[in-house]
Design an enzyme around this catalytic site. Structure first.
Site, PDB file in Angstrom:
ATOM      1  CD  GLU A   1      -4.668  -0.817  -6.964  1.00 51.57           C
ATOM      2  OE1 GLU A   1      -5.047   0.240  -7.345  1.00 51.57           O
ATOM      3  OE2 GLU A   1      -4.833  -1.351  -6.000  1.00 51.57           O
TER       4      GLU A   1
ATOM      5  CB  CYS B   1      -3.811   2.063  -3.820  1.00 51.99           C
ATOM      6  SG  CYS B   1      -2.812   0.808  -4.324  1.00 51.99           S
TER       7      CYS B   1
END
Length: 460
Positions: free
Chosen positions: A230, A264
């Protein structure tokens, strides 16, 4: 002797903590202990593993009064927000609740002659490399389901949040998880590379930069070790002409600025239907002007410093380049802006996708806002990115959101919310945001492998 890792506090630039990295031999020995402990751990009843993991989670919660100011010192998040235990516990609890169903055998068929089924079995040793921006929540995404599924876990945390892995390991050990089953390690990049290339692990889960993800994949090349990543994001928000304007402004600006923009799935670019554009910008500017930039240990502070001076320097560079190319800044420099880690939050208009601030990951308290004439233009701009983590769509029309969402290249589509990770849904991305998926049933699928059983009962 290993190299010294230093956590430099963004509060005042002082060294908050140091740790020495493990030697190559010691690191391989730690991985070997994890491998030797795995079979016994996996042989324990599922409910026993669940209970131990959740006891470890609770032990982390018991440390929260110490953890919250520690996080402020390490990465600058204001203490007023109370740390990460709410999300940490929510994610672990959900994965515990669904474990029996998610890990259950898939029954293919049984009759007098055959029994056939597919079993989910643990990979073995899972290596979790966690980032500094949400250090507890990002780590637990993998740690809890990996342990529950019967893997052993080796955790390496970011230098900026040097003490998080130690705290987690100590909490889990105090709750009864064996020390070799869950280990925290301090590693150099070279030793990390050697471990992955040397088949020390059976699965690697990495959250961090695109460059870091590429390094993990290169290290694993030819080993057949699975790698889940990720990586970066440049998440868009799109405010349609029928949106609840006040709700959209409040949520999207919070999504852009919370944690000093170091999320994020934070909002990094916003597209607003031209009929709402001026009102949206005016309301957004009013919100941001009300922030209090300052020491994160002060309970009145709503916006702390960025985690590192070099992170703030990149955001300043993107803003300066955009202004030089014709962008308009709407926020005057705050008195607390020191030119270092303490950075004025900024809203930019008159921006284009030729500017890095609308193209490169900023990971800071800045957002560019552009008007659009319709869904087609918004979709084109949202997809004009090398990243694809989340997109936040604002409309009162569910079918319209689904239609637009189907065309957006992203891992998650939000409607009328942003910057949230629902553990019941797969956390995933596309393009340079990476591959794989965490949490949900799919998280268990990625942390296990399928093993088929074709059992013939009779031979004549």
């Amino acid at each position: 002797m290993g190299q010294e890792l230093k956590c430099v506090s963004p509060i005042d630039g002082s060294v908050f903590a140091t740790r020495e990295t493990m030697s190559r031999d010691d690191a391989f020995a730690a991985a070997k202990r994890a491998r030797e402990a795995q079979a016994e751990w996996a042989a324990r009843p599922l409910q026993e593993r669940i209970d131990l993991v959740m006891a470890g989670v609770a032990a982390v919660g018991a440390m929260n009064d110490e953890i919250v100011p520690e996080l402020a010192h390490m990465m600058g998040r204001p203490v007023r927000y109370g740390g990460e235990f709410g999300g940490f516990n929510e994610r672990a609890s959900h994965m515990a609740d669904i474990a029996a169903e998610a890990l259950a055998d898939i029954e293919v068929g049984e009759d007098a002659s055959f029994k056939r089924y597919i079993r989910r079995v643990p990979h073995g040793v899972v290596f979790v490399v966690a980032p500094w921006n949400y250090p507890y929540m990002t780590a637990i995404n993998s740690v809890a389901p990996a342990l529950i599924a019967g893997n052993t876990v080796v955790l390496k945390h970011a230098t900026q949040t040097l003490l998080v892995g130690e705290r987690m390991a100590a909490a889990f050990h105090s709750a009864g998880v064996p020390e070799d089953v869950f280990q925290n390690v301090f590693l150099s990049h070279d030793v990390t590379n050697d471990l992955i290339a040397g088949n020390a692990f059976d699965f690697v889960n990495f959250t961090g930069s695109v460059g870091g993800g590429q390094a993990m994949e290169r290290a694993a090349a030819g080993t057949f070790t699975g790698v889940g990543t990720e990586l970066g994001g440049k998440d868009p928000g799109y405010v349609m002409d029928d949106a609840d304007l006040d709700a959209a402004v409040d949520t999207l600006i919070d999504g852009a600025m919370f944690n000093a923009g170091q999320c994020c799935c934070g909002i990094e670019r916003i597209y607003v239907h031209e009929s709402l554009f001026d009102d949206f910008v005016a309301k957004a500017v009013e919100i941001v002007k009300g922030y209090k930039l300052g020491n994160p240990l002060d309970p009145d502070t709503t916006l702390g410093p960025m985690a590192n001076v070099r992170f703030a320097a990149e955001v300043r560079a993107q803003i300066d380049e955009a202004l030089a190319d014709g962008a308009t800044a709407h926020i005057d420099t705050f008195p607390e802006d020191d030119g270092g880690a303490y950075l004025t939050p900024q809203i930019l208009t008159n921006v284009t996708h030729d500017m890095r601030v609308m193209r490169d990951e900023s990971f800071g308290p800045v957002v560019g806002i552009m008007p659009v004439k319709d869904d087609a233009e918004a979709i084109r701009l949202m997809n004009d990115s090398e990243f694809g983590l989340t997109a936040s769509l604002w409309t009162r029309d569910l079918e319209r959101a689904q239609t637009v969402g189907d065309q957006v290249e992203t891992g998650t589509v939000f409607m009328n919310r942003a910057d949230y990770l629902d553990p019941g849904l797969c956390w995933t991305g596309c393009k340079n945001t990476g591959r794989g998926g965490g949490l949900s049933v799919i998280g268990y699928q990625n942390l296990t492998r399928p093993k088929s059983y074709h059992l013939k009962k009779v031979t004549s």
